[in-house]
Scaffold this motif. Structure first.
Motif, PDB file in Angstrom:
ATOM      1  N   ARG A 123       0.829  -1.201   0.000  1.00  0.00           N
ATOM      2  CA  ARG A 123       0.000   0.000   0.000  1.00  0.00           C
ATOM      3  C   ARG A 123       0.870   1.260   0.000  1.00  0.00           C
ATOM      4  N   SER A 124       0.288   2.353  -0.495  1.00  0.00           N
ATOM      5  CA  SER A 124       0.961   3.638  -0.395  1.00  0.00           C
ATOM      6  C   SER A 124       0.810   4.178   1.025  1.00  0.00           C
ATOM      7  N   LEU A 125       1.596   5.192   1.350  1.00  0.00           N
ATOM      8  CA  LEU A 125       1.503   5.799   2.669  1.00  0.00           C
ATOM      9  C   LEU A 125       0.115   6.397   2.896  1.00  0.00           C
ATOM     10  N   GLN A 126      -0.460   6.977   1.848  1.00  0.00           N
ATOM     11  CA  GLN A 126      -1.801   7.554   1.962  1.00  0.00           C
ATOM     12  C   GLN A 126      -2.834   6.477   2.263  1.00  0.00           C
ATOM     13  N   GLN A 127      -2.722   5.328   1.589  1.00  0.00           N
ATOM     14  CA  GLN A 127      -3.642   4.220   1.850  1.00  0.00           C
ATOM     15  C   GLN A 127      -3.471   3.682   3.260  1.00  0.00           C
ATOM     16  N   LEU A 128      -2.225   3.638   3.732  1.00  0.00           N
ATOM     17  CA  LEU A 128      -1.964   3.159   5.079  1.00  0.00           C
ATOM     18  C   LEU A 128      -2.617   4.070   6.112  1.00  0.00           C
TER      19      LEU A 128
END
Length: 255
Positions: A123-128
């Motif tokens: 996952r991307s940091l934003q998704q995390l």
């Protein structure tokens, strides 16, 4: 259910989707004993063993259960704090396991302290940060050489090579190298997350790379995959459902 081998007293342990842990004699494969896990733990999905007396079971609610196969009792439970389903498990060191989740994360869990020191994320940091779950990133399999490196595979048809001691050596198999840092780090409580900055494009056949012996299995797997997966869409070959790492010596491979 899933199965695991042990070598002290009980030969085979299996867990069913109805939360029953079954203990078999390897001699006649008769059930010697059975233990029922609590319904609140959720549905068992995965299991791993340490090769001796302990097994760890992962469930649909993000609960992990440590079971002693000698005394056939539940010793301890752990909670994967985001609460995502535990889709696969792999023994990593003598007292730690790798935990793959439905959200695309692989986290290391210390069975001794109950802490989660590191998570690596497709996952991307934003998704995390938003705790977003993308079914495409679900981790289906983890394979490792203990305390060295490991490979994860999942629904996005990518193989990911991870080196927790030297994260800069980690990469997505068939991805083009970037001069920028490929992962963003994020600390939450006592856990450090490393997230992919962006989806990796397919690797060009004209872009050479020398792999270490540790990554040779991943490279060989990628070469097999390339024959079936379109260069324009690396995910067209379908989800990867299983992966193994072979510890035998292998020569250097130049892609």
């Amino acid at each position: 259910g899933a199965g695991s081998s042990t070598n002290a007293g009980v030969s085979v342990v299996a867990v069913t989707s109805k939360s029953r842990v079954l203990f078999f004699s390897i001699v006649d494969m008769h059930i010697q004993d059975a233990v029922s896990l609590r319904a609140s733990y959720g549905r068992p999905i995965s299991m791993t063993g340490d090769g001796s007396t302990l097994v760890v079971i992962g469930t649909s609610t993000g609960t992990l259960v440590l079971v002693d196969t000698r005394f056939r009792i539940e010793l301890k439970t752990y909670r994967h704090f985001p609460g995502h389903a535990i889709t696969c498990l792999e023994t990593y060191t003598a007292d730690s396991v790798l935990v793959g989740t439905a959200a695309g994360d692989v986290c290391s869990l210390s069975l001794r302290t109950g802490k989660w020191p590191t998570c690596v994320c497709a996952r991307s940091l934003q998704q995390l940060k938003s705790n977003e779950v993308n079914r495409r990133l679900r981790v289906n399999a983890i394979a490792s050489l203990r305390n060295a490196y490991f490979i994860s595979a999942g629904n996005d048809s990518m193989l990911r090579y991870w080196d927790l001691d030297h994260l800069e050596n980690s990469y997505v198999v068939n991805a083009i190298d970037s001069s920028a840092t490929p992962y963003s780090s994020y600390r939450l409580n006592d856990t450090v997350y490393y997230c992919e900055n962006a989806p990796a494009p397919p690797r060009s056949p004209s872009s050479p790379r020398v792999f270490s012996r540790a990554a040779a299995v991943a490279a060989a797997s990628a070469a097999i995959s390339d024959a079936a997966i379109s260069a324009n869409n690396a995910r067209s070959g379908g989800p990867i459902v299983s992966v193994v790492v072979l510890p035998s010596p292998m020569p250097m491979i130049v892609a």
